[in-house]
Enzyme design. Structure first.
Site, mmCIF file in Angstrom:
data_model
loop_
_atom_site.group_PDB
_atom_site.id
_atom_site.type_symbol
_atom_site.label_atom_id
_atom_site.label_comp_id
_atom_site.label_asym_id
_atom_site.label_seq_id
_atom_site.Cartn_x
_atom_site.Cartn_y
_atom_site.Cartn_z
ATOM 1 N N ARG A 1 -25.233 97.812 -29.260
ATOM 2 C CA ARG A 1 -25.747 98.962 -30.035
ATOM 3 C C ARG A 1 -26.979 99.484 -29.314
ATOM 4 O O ARG A 1 -27.966 98.766 -29.158
ATOM 5 C CB ARG A 1 -26.094 98.533 -31.465
ATOM 6 C CG ARG A 1 -26.860 99.590 -32.236
ATOM 7 C CD ARG A 1 -26.964 99.315 -33.713
ATOM 8 N NE ARG A 1 -25.707 99.555 -34.386
ATOM 9 C CZ ARG A 1 -25.572 99.693 -35.710
ATOM 10 N NH1 ARG A 1 -26.627 99.613 -36.494
ATOM 11 N NH2 ARG A 1 -24.388 99.904 -36.249
ATOM 12 N N HIS B 1 -19.718 106.119 -32.830
ATOM 13 C CA HIS B 1 -19.657 104.866 -33.591
ATOM 14 C C HIS B 1 -18.178 104.538 -33.841
ATOM 15 O O HIS B 1 -17.704 104.553 -34.984
ATOM 16 C CB HIS B 1 -20.430 105.053 -34.908
ATOM 17 C CG HIS B 1 -20.791 103.779 -35.588
ATOM 18 N ND1 HIS B 1 -20.517 102.525 -35.061
ATOM 19 C CD2 HIS B 1 -21.410 103.547 -36.790
ATOM 20 C CE1 HIS B 1 -20.959 101.602 -35.908
ATOM 21 N NE2 HIS B 1 -21.498 102.182 -36.951
ATOM 22 N N GLN C 1 -16.902 101.915 -36.493
ATOM 23 C CA GLN C 1 -16.999 102.415 -37.863
ATOM 24 C C GLN C 1 -15.721 103.179 -38.236
ATOM 25 O O GLN C 1 -15.145 102.977 -39.306
ATOM 26 C CB GLN C 1 -18.223 103.346 -37.977
ATOM 27 C CG GLN C 1 -18.382 103.973 -39.341
ATOM 28 C CD GLN C 1 -18.723 102.937 -40.408
ATOM 29 O OE1 GLN C 1 -19.667 102.179 -40.249
ATOM 30 N NE2 GLN C 1 -17.959 102.891 -41.491
ATOM 31 N N ASP D 1 -22.880 110.831 -44.273
ATOM 32 C CA ASP D 1 -23.723 109.838 -43.590
ATOM 33 C C ASP D 1 -25.169 110.326 -43.709
ATOM 34 O O ASP D 1 -25.415 111.484 -44.086
ATOM 35 C CB ASP D 1 -23.287 109.723 -42.115
ATOM 36 C CG ASP D 1 -24.088 108.672 -41.338
ATOM 37 O OD1 ASP D 1 -24.696 107.782 -41.972
ATOM 38 O OD2 ASP D 1 -24.115 108.755 -40.091
ATOM 39 N N CYS E 1 -20.667 105.555 -44.530
ATOM 40 C CA CYS E 1 -20.661 104.407 -43.609
ATOM 41 C C CYS E 1 -21.795 103.429 -43.901
ATOM 42 O O CYS E 1 -21.741 102.289 -43.465
ATOM 43 C CB CYS E 1 -20.716 104.885 -42.169
ATOM 44 S SG CYS E 1 -22.215 105.759 -41.781
ATOM 45 N N ARG F 1 -15.015 96.860 -42.107
ATOM 46 C CA ARG F 1 -15.610 96.691 -40.777
ATOM 47 C C ARG F 1 -15.183 95.340 -40.199
ATOM 48 O O ARG F 1 -14.845 95.223 -39.026
ATOM 49 C CB ARG F 1 -17.148 96.756 -40.854
ATOM 50 C CG ARG F 1 -17.724 98.098 -41.303
ATOM 51 C CD ARG F 1 -17.468 99.189 -40.279
ATOM 52 N NE ARG F 1 -17.923 98.833 -38.952
ATOM 53 C CZ ARG F 1 -19.182 98.962 -38.528
ATOM 54 N NH1 ARG F 1 -20.101 99.479 -39.309
ATOM 55 N NH2 ARG F 1 -19.517 98.626 -37.281
#
Ligand code: CP
Ligand code: NVA
Length: 304
Positions: free
Chosen positions: A100, A127, A130, A223, A262, A290
């Site tokens: 990340r 992402h 996700q 988001d 998310c 996830r």
């Protein structure tokens, strides 16, 4: 399967569907795997994380592997060691890297010099893990109808929006993305989504009108307005106000609309607390997925 998973376009539509279906088999307890037995996977994080870190660590354990968590601030990267040498060193110890970071180009460079598979656990651009979980969640809710429903993303044109667009192209979904002018998703992600749609029948529309996006939608996704590393938060919030997912906006959607987020959420900004709580089952199913989606991804990447 490519060596790395940096973008959803690193997998084919068939591989994508295999991952989604395998994720649900893991979830239902219909299968187990020890594909990571004897393997050590590194998690290298430059930004905070609750879901991604924990779901990857637990997923690695469930696949019989071991996880090594590393924060960039405690590594020589923070003192200027370059990406090439970091990649070449870590590849000598680890069997895979989950990363990340900020700049997507940094991750691409790391993957280039790493001899082991690299998984994108979020960059400023994308992402993809996700979105694998999100598609798994939508497939769980809608089954084969997933390709016929209208999906709306409302809010900031950020990394999640970019990956959702590529995901809509890869999985052949009908997606409307509503953002304020000037906060549209990345043009490259949009082009990639359109390109992928040509073979999968996906439809992707960008608009600056949240009502147009939400009208008759079966799914409304949002988001945070201010992502990790974002600098223009205050200005942005003003423009994003009409894009809040609240009762009024949702009144334009289908009556049984599903709401996705998310997470983490900033209640009172991109989503109201009442809407969040009303749809918390969906949102936390999405968070749970996830784990299963990443297990399915790792099973595929590491059984090559
Ligand atoms: N959705 C997501 O990636 O959450 P974290 O930042 O907690 O990992
Ligand atoms: N867009 C958000 C997603 C967090 C999971 C961010 O990058 O901060």
């Amino acid at each position: 399967m490519n060596k790395d998973f940096l973008c959803l376009s690193d997998i084919s539509p068939d591989e994508g569907w295999e991952i989604v279906k395998s994720a649900l088999e893991f979830k239902k307890g219909k299968k187990t795997s020890n594909v990571l037995e004897g393997k050590n996977l590194g998690l290298l994080f430059f930004k905070p994380s609750t879901r991604t870190r924990v779901s990857f660590e637990v997923g690695i354990n469930k696949l019989a592997g071991k996880a090594v968590y590393m924060t960039s601030s405690q590594m020589q990267i923070s003192r200027g060691e370059d990406v090439k040498d970091t990649a070449r060193t870590l590849s000598r110890y680890l069997d895979g890297l989950i990363v990340r970071t900020y700049a997507h180009a940094w991750l691409v460079e790391l993957a280039k010099y790493a001899s082991v598979p690299v998984i994108n656990a979020l960059t400023d651009f994308s992402h993809p893990c996700q979105i694998l979980a999100d598609i798994t969640t939508l497939y769980e809710f809608f089954g084969e109808r997933i390709k016929n429903i209208k999906i709306a993303y409302v809010g900031d044109g950020n990394n999640v929006a970019n990956s959702l667009i590529v995901g809509a192209g890869l999985f052949g979904l009908k997606l409307y993305v509503a953002t304020p002018p000037g906060y549209e998703p990345n043009a490259k992600a949009y082009q990639l989504g359109l390109e992928l749609s040509k073979t999968t029948g996906g439809e992707i529309y960008l608009t600056n009108d949240p009502i147009e996006a939400v009208k008759t939608a079966s799914v409304v996704y949002t988001d945070v307005w201010v992502s990790m590393g974002d600098s223009d938060g205050d200005t942005k919030k003003v423009f994003l106000k009409p894009f809040q997912v609240n009762k009024e906006l949702l009144s334009y959607a289908e009556g049984d609309v599903k709401v996705l987020h998310c997470l983490p959420a900033k209640k009172g900004q991109e989503i109201t607390e009442d809407v969040f709580e009303k749809h918390s089952e969906e949102i936390f199913a999405q968070a749970e997925n996830r784990l299963w989606a990443q297990m399915a991804l790792m099973e595929k990447l590491f059984s090559r």
